[in-house]
Design an enzyme around this catalytic site. Sequence first.
Site, PDB file in Angstrom:
ATOM      1  CG  ASN A   1      -5.694   2.702  -4.680  1.00 37.08           C
ATOM      2  OD1 ASN A   1      -6.798   3.214  -4.652  1.00 37.08           O
ATOM      3  ND2 ASN A   1      -4.605   3.405  -4.964  1.00 37.08           N
TER       4      ASN A   1
ATOM      5  CB  ALA B   1       0.654  -4.281  -3.949  1.00 35.26           C
TER       6      ALA B   1
ATOM      7  CG  HIS C   1      -0.588  -5.366   1.989  1.00 35.94           C
ATOM      8  ND1 HIS C   1      -0.840  -4.126   2.541  1.00 35.94           N
ATOM      9  CD2 HIS C   1       0.056  -5.127   0.819  1.00 35.94           C
ATOM     10  CE1 HIS C   1      -0.386  -3.187   1.734  1.00 35.94           C
ATOM     11  NE2 HIS C   1       0.169  -3.771   0.683  1.00 35.94           N
TER      12      HIS C   1
END
Length: 279
Positions: A201, A133, A231
């Site tokens: 992760n 992602a 993010h």
Amino acid sequence: MLEHEGKASSKSSVTRVAIASLGAVGLKLAQVLDAGFDGYRLTAVSARNRDAAATRVAGFKNPPQVLPIEDLEACADLVIECAPAEFFADIAEPFLRAGKTVVALSAGAVIRNENLLQIAADHGGRIMVPSGALLGLDAVAAAAQGNIESVRMITRKPVRGLLGAPHLVTHGIDITGITAPMKIFDGTAREAAVGFPANLNVAVALSLAGIGPDHTQLEIWADPALQRNMHQIKVVSDSAHFSMEIENIPSENPKTGRITAQSVLALLCKLNSPLQVGT
């Protein structure tokens, strides 16, 4: 004229694929592979509840075998690991000892099982961590060929995507009733891999592409107003200063973005393609 159909190029040989765990990501990958993905064939799956897994794949065109983890290696050339992190070594080691490939979504488990890297080196196996992602890992990897001064990642997630994380439990942090953004972690990617094994992760993948888990800094915010995972990466190096931001749509599992499964498919395409784009 170049065309991209979202599938790997045809090859004379077919790679047999096992999928360890049939959660939101694993089931999506299994469905795509069963529908037909050039160069690959789904041969086996494993899950904590094998009866439930058997039900999930019963309607497939070519239902795979539903096996215990320890039996997957004999039936596949490559395993896609998308299981809880505590099962990573049990899934990966047999494939690595057989000189095969492990596609690891539990990037945090890679740094907690570094002995597997030596096993892979000794036997000709390999561990591949997809971008998942996140974005920009190719730029970070390129910058790492020079000198990276700092890598910092700021993650903002909906509350439901962070509930139950060991870091919150250990430190007695209650985010269920928050009404404004709350910073719940500020530390290294290695520390995040322990405190948020099912959530971050992406941070570990970033650290592996760049300056390592002990030097990659991470902030985590729980934000009750968010519906998507966000993010932001900031990198300072001797070749480039850059920042990147991604907003991910969650899958059926709020801890995982939809793009994660697509990232694995893109990696499989790249492995078989005569044209590879990106570092």
